[in-house]
Design a protein around this motif. Structure first.
Motif, PDB file in Angstrom:
ATOM      1  N   ALA A 109      13.591 -68.739  24.115  1.00  0.00           N
ATOM      2  CA  ALA A 109      14.258 -69.203  22.899  1.00  0.00           C
ATOM      3  C   ALA A 109      15.522 -69.967  23.268  1.00  0.00           C
ATOM      4  O   ALA A 109      16.351 -69.485  24.032  1.00  0.00           O
ATOM      5  N   ARG A 127       9.050 -70.681  23.216  1.00  0.00           N
ATOM      6  CA  ARG A 127       9.386 -69.664  22.225  1.00  0.00           C
ATOM      7  C   ARG A 127      10.103 -70.257  21.014  1.00  0.00           C
ATOM      8  O   ARG A 127      10.722 -71.319  21.099  1.00  0.00           O
ATOM      9  N   GLY A 130      14.828 -69.360  17.073  1.00  0.00           N
ATOM     10  CA  GLY A 130      15.591 -68.199  16.621  1.00  0.00           C
ATOM     11  C   GLY A 130      16.973 -68.598  16.133  1.00  0.00           C
ATOM     12  O   GLY A 130      17.143 -69.585  15.420  1.00  0.00           O
ATOM     13  N   THR A 131      17.993 -67.864  16.568  1.00  0.00           N
ATOM     14  CA  THR A 131      19.362 -68.136  16.135  1.00  0.00           C
ATOM     15  C   THR A 131      20.101 -69.065  17.085  1.00  0.00           C
ATOM     16  O   THR A 131      21.284 -69.324  16.894  1.00  0.00           O
TER      17      THR A 131
END
Length: 324
Positions: A109, A127, A130-131
């Protein structure tokens, strides 16, 4: 079509490589070779590790173990052979040309990106973002992938004769484009922010495009990108719930083409050869969906790979032969 993401104008890399073996994590007590700087045609008899924020540039190097690139690290390999996996951490970068990677390639990520040219590799995974704040990318040119490609973030471009023995699954990317490439399994592009372009490519399995916001272009004469020809589709093709425009031109589809729920309605050219028919919206529903924003043409974002590669090689060269 966009040009190559990475130009071959870099000077030959330094070929000296000094090895030392360092204890890895206590859990396995294995040996790991750390790489900072440049290295040449030697064999690393264990795992290779690029520390956080460092750059390693290798030419003709053989690594018998797995490869890890820590956060913010860079690994550039030319003419190498990597016997295991390659795993890249957040903001890390992996660049391989004329190189064999026996195992899978996994970008974590927020990883910066993966660029493969005239290479071979195992399955590839990118991946979800996400954040993190980093938008990943996967660019492959003339590359053979044994296994599937699963991408859930950033930009994806498979180009110049890239071959995938498995399937390609894309969810939530910025865009996913295939030019002059081959997929032996299925192709799925879902919820891409600027859609998908497939030109001059072959997909043997079922193809599904759904929920894409920026349009879907299958073949030439579309608004997203320029290309010379359509493609061959071995089974059904479905393009649904897409905004920004859908164009299907100069394709051979050995199955059913389904184009429903798109805004505006799909433009299906007469020169397509569709073996098992076309499923579209009824006229009333089509008319209701006729207005939508125009799809934005592709921008050449592949320069980020070139710049990262140039910077990585310069940093590795400045560090000198790897003192491991």
């Amino acid at each position: 079509m966009k040009g190559n993401p990475v130009k071959r104008y870099l000077a030959a890399l330094t070929t000296g490589l000094t090895l030392s073996l360092v204890a890895a994590a206590p859990a396995d007590a294995a040996l790991v070779t750390y790489c900072i700087g440049t290295g040449g045609a030697v064999t690393v008899p264990n795992d290779l590790y690029v520390p956080a924020g460092e750059s390693c540039s290798l030419t003709g190097t053989i690594v018998t173990g797995n490869v890890s690139v820590a956060a913010g690290g860079n690994l550039v390999v030319t003419g190498g052979r990597l016997a295991g996996d390659v795993r890249i951490a957040g903001n890390g970068y992996f660049d391989a040309s004329d190189t064999t990677v026996a195992g899978p390639v996994v970008l974590a990520a927020g990883g910066y990106g993966v660029f493969l040219k005239d290479a071979t590799s195992g399955a590839i995974t990118v991946r979800p973002k996400g954040t993190t704040t980093v938008d990943s990318f996967l660019f492959a040119e003339g590359t053979s992938v044994t296994g599937s490609v699963n991408v859930q973030a950033g930009e994806v471009r498979l180009d110049d004769g890239t071959e995938i023995t498995g399937s390609v699954s894309s969810t939530g990317t910025y865009y996913t484009d295939l030019h002059d490439s081959f997929v032996d399994g299925t192709l799925s592009v879902l919820n891409s922010a600027t859609g998908s372009v497939v030109c001059g490519s072959s997909v043997r399995g079922k193809a599904t495009f759904a929920g894409n916001l920026g349009g879907v272009q299958l073949g030439p004469n579309g608004p997203l990108d320029s290309c010379a020809s359509g493609g061959y589709w071995g089974k059904d093709v479905s393009v649904t719930s897409t905004t920004g425009g859908v164009t299907v031109d100069d394709n051979i589809i050995d199955g059913v083409l389904t184009a429903t729920g798109n805004t505006p309605v799909a433009q299906i050219a007469a020169n397509n050869r569709i073996r098992r028919g076309v499923v579209t919206d009824p006229p009333a529903a089509s008319a209701a969906r006729s207005a939508a924003r125009a799809a934005a043409p592709r921008q050449d974002d592949t320069g980020k790979a070139e710049q990262r590669r140039v910077d990585a090689v310069q940093e590795a060269t400045a560090a000198g032969p790897a003192d491991l």
